[in-house]
Design a protein around this motif. Structure first.
Motif, PDB file in Angstrom:
ATOM      1  N   ASP A   1       4.412   5.381 -11.321  1.00 15.77           N
ATOM      2  CA  ASP A   1       4.835   4.248 -10.506  1.00 15.77           C
ATOM      3  C   ASP A   1       5.180   4.689  -9.086  1.00 15.77           C
ATOM      4  OD1 ASP A   1       5.436   1.288 -10.827  1.00 15.77           O
ATOM      5  OD2 ASP A   1       7.302   1.980  -9.876  1.00 15.77           O
ATOM      6  N   VAL A   2       5.745   5.873  -8.945  1.00 11.46           N
ATOM      7  CA  VAL A   2       6.036   6.399  -7.608  1.00 11.46           C
ATOM      8  C   VAL A   2       4.738   6.616  -6.837  1.00 11.46           C
ATOM      9  CG1 VAL A   2       6.964   8.370  -6.320  1.00 11.46           C
ATOM     10  CG2 VAL A   2       8.229   7.452  -8.262  1.00 11.46           C
ATOM     11  N   ILE A   3       3.724   7.154  -7.499  1.00  6.97           N
ATOM     12  CA  ILE A   3       2.427   7.365  -6.850  1.00  6.97           C
ATOM     13  C   ILE A   3       1.781   6.018  -6.511  1.00  6.97           C
ATOM     14  CG2 ILE A   3       0.090   8.265  -7.198  1.00  6.97           C
ATOM     15  CD1 ILE A   3       1.356  10.500  -8.877  1.00  6.97           C
TER      16      ILE A   3
ATOM     17  N   LEU B   1       9.644  -3.157   4.047  1.00  9.09           N
ATOM     18  CA  LEU B   1      10.564  -2.381   3.227  1.00  9.09           C
ATOM     19  C   LEU B   1      11.165  -3.244   2.118  1.00  9.09           C
ATOM     20  CD1 LEU B   1      11.518   0.534   3.236  1.00  9.09           C
ATOM     21  CD2 LEU B   1      13.528  -0.187   4.527  1.00  9.09           C
ATOM     22  N   LEU B   2      11.589  -4.457   2.456  1.00 11.13           N
ATOM     23  CA  LEU B   2      12.171  -5.347   1.449  1.00 11.13           C
ATOM     24  C   LEU B   2      11.145  -5.689   0.368  1.00 11.13           C
ATOM     25  CD1 LEU B   2      14.536  -7.087   0.481  1.00 11.13           C
ATOM     26  CD2 LEU B   2      13.711  -8.911   1.997  1.00 11.13           C
TER      27      LEU B   2
ATOM     28  N   VAL C   1      12.466   5.359   0.699  1.00 17.88           N
ATOM     29  CA  VAL C   1      13.439   4.262   0.688  1.00 17.88           C
ATOM     30  C   VAL C   1      13.109   3.258  -0.413  1.00 17.88           C
ATOM     31  CG1 VAL C   1      14.437   2.363   2.022  1.00 17.88           C
ATOM     32  CG2 VAL C   1      13.956   4.544   3.133  1.00 17.88           C
ATOM     33  N   SER C   2      11.823   2.936  -0.577  1.00 18.85           N
ATOM     34  CA  SER C   2      11.417   1.976  -1.611  1.00 18.85           C
ATOM     35  C   SER C   2      11.732   2.496  -3.002  1.00 18.85           C
ATOM     36  CB  SER C   2       9.916   1.684  -1.502  1.00 18.85           C
ATOM     37  OG  SER C   2       9.601   1.127  -0.257  1.00 18.85           O
ATOM     38  N   VAL C   3      11.448   3.774  -3.259  1.00 21.41           N
ATOM     39  CA  VAL C   3      11.690   4.350  -4.578  1.00 21.41           C
ATOM     40  C   VAL C   3      13.184   4.461  -4.867  1.00 21.41           C
ATOM     41  CG1 VAL C   3      11.463   6.447  -5.967  1.00 21.41           C
ATOM     42  CG2 VAL C   3       9.497   5.560  -4.723  1.00 21.41           C
TER      43      VAL C   3
END
Length: 248
Positions: free
Chosen positions: A166-168, A106-107, A29-31
């Motif tokens: 950045d995803v990692i 999450l936000l 969700v964040s990505v």
């Protein structure tokens, strides 16, 4: 130690599994939403108008310049306390969601991810060869079409390794959710430690799961990178006959 590790993996596998699922949920969700938010921010950052750049610059500067854990505490304990102090809010239907730390985590992760990705995308957009953009303008393409057909495809080819990193980074950042009572993977490990007093075994178990996730992500993103590079090579090969013909 090996016996204790097996004990943790078999006795508390449900906790680790639930933590694993929550970690993946926070990551995905964040990505996804961070990337969607980063695109307009990056476009605004490369604008030649100062007033268009100002707000995205301030947003990115704040979220990249402050620790993520401080942002998480400010969001959960700061904004959460302010919302809780509103008269009648605890009797409202929205209080079911507003009191849940999940939404504050999450936000925070979405906004932090968006800030880092926006800056990565800004660099990618600025590194798109200017000749390709000028050629598209000469063909009469509208700015939106140029972004969709020229700039964005080239940008992804340029930034993909940094985007993968950045995803990692976001995956590892989700471990901070445990500081505000979230039972993701690290939170589950801490809970196991509190129950069993086996810190090494609990965190080794969580660490192995993190390594597996990173390996799967790296493998998947490498495949996408090869696909992007393959498309780039095809475009170059298609342009070779035209260039060769021009010299004859």
């Amino acid at each position: 130690m090996f016996e204790d590790l097996i004990y943790v993996l078999t006795k508390y596998d449900a906790w680790l599994w639930q933590g694993f699922l929550l970690t993946l949920q926070l990551l995905v969700v964040s990505v996804v939403f961070g990337t969607l938010l980063a695109i307009p921010l990056a476009i605004a950052r490369v604008s030649k108008l100062i007033w268009v750049q100002a707000l995205p610059f301030a947003f990115i500067y704040v979220f990249r310049g402050t620790p993520l854990i401080a942002q998480l505490f400010m969001m959960y304990y700061g904004c959460g306390q302010l919302i809780a102090s509103i008269d009648g809010i605890q009797d409202h239907w929205s209080w079911t969601y507003l009191r849940d730390p999940y939404w504050y985590c999450l936000l925070t992760f979405v906004l932090n991810t968006a800030a880092y990705m926006a800056e990565i995308m800004r660099g990618g957009i600025q590194n798109v060869p200017n000749g390709e953009i000028e050629a598209a303008r000469a063909c009469g393409m509208a700015p939106a079409t140029i972004y969709r057909r020229i700039i964005f495809p080239r940008m992804w080819q340029i930034i993909w390794p940094a985007y993968t990193n950045d995803v990692i980074f976001t995956l590892k950042a989700t471990s901070l959710a445990s500081t505000v009572t979230m039972m993701e993977l690290t939170g589950a490990a801490r809970k196991i430690v509190a129950r069993t007093a086996l810190p090494y075994e609990a965190f080794i178990s969580a660490g192995v799961i993190y390594l597996i996730i990173v390996y799967v992500l790296t493998f998947g993103f490498k495949g996408i990178e090869k696909h992007l590079r393959r498309n780039e090579k095809r475009k170059e090969n298609k342009s070779l006959p035209a260039k060769a013909g021009g010299h004859i």
